[in-house]
Scaffold this motif. Structure first.
Motif, PDB file in Angstrom:
ATOM      1  N   VAL A  48      29.576  28.623  27.227  1.00  0.00           N
ATOM      2  CA  VAL A  48      28.622  27.543  27.001  1.00  0.00           C
ATOM      3  C   VAL A  48      28.572  26.612  28.216  1.00  0.00           C
ATOM      4  O   VAL A  48      27.527  26.383  28.799  1.00  0.00           O
ATOM      5  N   ALA A  49      29.724  26.056  28.593  1.00  0.00           N
ATOM      6  CA  ALA A  49      29.759  25.083  29.693  1.00  0.00           C
ATOM      7  C   ALA A  49      31.171  25.006  30.251  1.00  0.00           C
ATOM      8  O   ALA A  49      32.143  25.278  29.542  1.00  0.00           O
ATOM      9  N   ARG A  50      31.257  24.593  31.524  1.00  0.00           N
ATOM     10  CA  ARG A  50      32.553  24.494  32.187  1.00  0.00           C
ATOM     11  C   ARG A  50      32.549  23.271  33.099  1.00  0.00           C
ATOM     12  O   ARG A  50      31.525  22.911  33.663  1.00  0.00           O
ATOM     13  N   ILE A  51      33.711  22.644  33.247  1.00  0.00           N
ATOM     14  CA  ILE A  51      33.862  21.516  34.161  1.00  0.00           C
ATOM     15  C   ILE A  51      35.123  21.705  34.993  1.00  0.00           C
ATOM     16  O   ILE A  51      36.167  22.104  34.461  1.00  0.00           O
ATOM     17  N   ASN A  52      35.010  21.436  36.283  1.00  0.00           N
ATOM     18  CA  ASN A  52      36.167  21.484  37.165  1.00  0.00           C
ATOM     19  C   ASN A  52      36.980  20.213  36.961  1.00  0.00           C
ATOM     20  O   ASN A  52      36.432  19.108  36.994  1.00  0.00           O
ATOM     21  N   TRP A  53      38.280  20.378  36.717  1.00  0.00           N
ATOM     22  CA  TRP A  53      39.109  19.245  36.316  1.00  0.00           C
ATOM     23  C   TRP A  53      39.168  18.155  37.384  1.00  0.00           C
ATOM     24  O   TRP A  53      39.177  16.973  37.067  1.00  0.00           O
ATOM     25  N   SER A  54      39.199  18.553  38.662  1.00  0.00           N
ATOM     26  CA  SER A  54      39.364  17.554  39.722  1.00  0.00           C
ATOM     27  C   SER A  54      38.031  17.096  40.303  1.00  0.00           C
ATOM     28  O   SER A  54      37.823  15.914  40.531  1.00  0.00           O
ATOM     29  N   THR A  55      37.099  18.024  40.523  1.00  0.00           N
ATOM     30  CA  THR A  55      35.831  17.650  41.146  1.00  0.00           C
ATOM     31  C   THR A  55      34.773  17.230  40.127  1.00  0.00           C
ATOM     32  O   THR A  55      33.781  16.620  40.493  1.00  0.00           O
ATOM     33  N   ARG A  56      35.001  17.602  38.870  1.00  0.00           N
ATOM     34  CA  ARG A  56      34.045  17.336  37.786  1.00  0.00           C
ATOM     35  C   ARG A  56      32.714  18.065  37.978  1.00  0.00           C
ATOM     36  O   ARG A  56      31.719  17.715  37.325  1.00  0.00           O
ATOM     37  N   SER A  57      32.672  19.056  38.858  1.00  0.00           N
ATOM     38  CA  SER A  57      31.456  19.854  38.942  1.00  0.00           C
ATOM     39  C   SER A  57      31.309  20.663  37.660  1.00  0.00           C
ATOM     40  O   SER A  57      32.299  21.036  37.030  1.00  0.00           O
ATOM     41  N   THR A  58      30.067  20.917  37.262  1.00  0.00           N
ATOM     42  CA  THR A  58      29.798  21.540  35.968  1.00  0.00           C
ATOM     43  C   THR A  58      28.905  22.766  36.114  1.00  0.00           C
ATOM     44  O   THR A  58      28.179  22.923  37.093  1.00  0.00           O
ATOM     45  N   SER A  59      28.965  23.625  35.120  1.00  0.00           N
ATOM     46  CA  SER A  59      28.063  24.760  35.028  1.00  0.00           C
ATOM     47  C   SER A  59      27.761  25.005  33.558  1.00  0.00           C
ATOM     48  O   SER A  59      28.576  24.667  32.683  1.00  0.00           O
TER      49      SER A  59
END
Length: 116
Positions: A48-59
């Motif tokens: 569904v969705a993902r977030i990078n823990w440190s950069t907070r970039s999302t997909s």
């Protein structure tokens, strides 16, 4: 180790909104990404969705892009999934996972039911 647990599921009419939360505990500083997946009856689990823990970039999956927003709470080791304009086909059990230095862990899941 890292553990995760979901909350916030429920029932809503089509067009409505829900907010899911996933709380991480343990070695949260070792997390790379956190993500939401879902599994509808008779179907395979899907991203569904993902977030990078440190950069907070999302997909996002194409099916939810523009309707769902994943975010991380700065003060807490929590990731939220804001779901707007919900559709009947969003009905599923939603699972949170954390990908960290020790592997991947999953929560127990939370049910989201959208009535048309």
């Amino acid at each position: 180790q890292v553990q995760v647990g979901e909350s916030g599921g429920g029932s809503v009419q089509a067009g409505g909104s829900l907010r899911l939360s996933c709380a991480a505990s343990g070695q949260t500083s070792k997390i790379y990404t956190m993500a939401w997946f879902r599994q509808a009856p008779g179907k395979e689990r899907e991203f569904v969705a993902r977030i990078n823990w440190s950069t907070r970039s999302t997909s996002y999956a194409d099916s939810v892009k523009g309707r769902f927003t994943i975010s991380r709470d700065n003060a807490k080791a929590t990731v939220s999934l804001q779901m707007n304009s919900l559709k009947f086909e969003d009905t599923a059990v939603y699972y949170c996972n954390a990908n960290y230095i020790g592997g991947v862990v999953w929560g127990q899941g939370t049910q989201v039911t959208v009535s048309s």
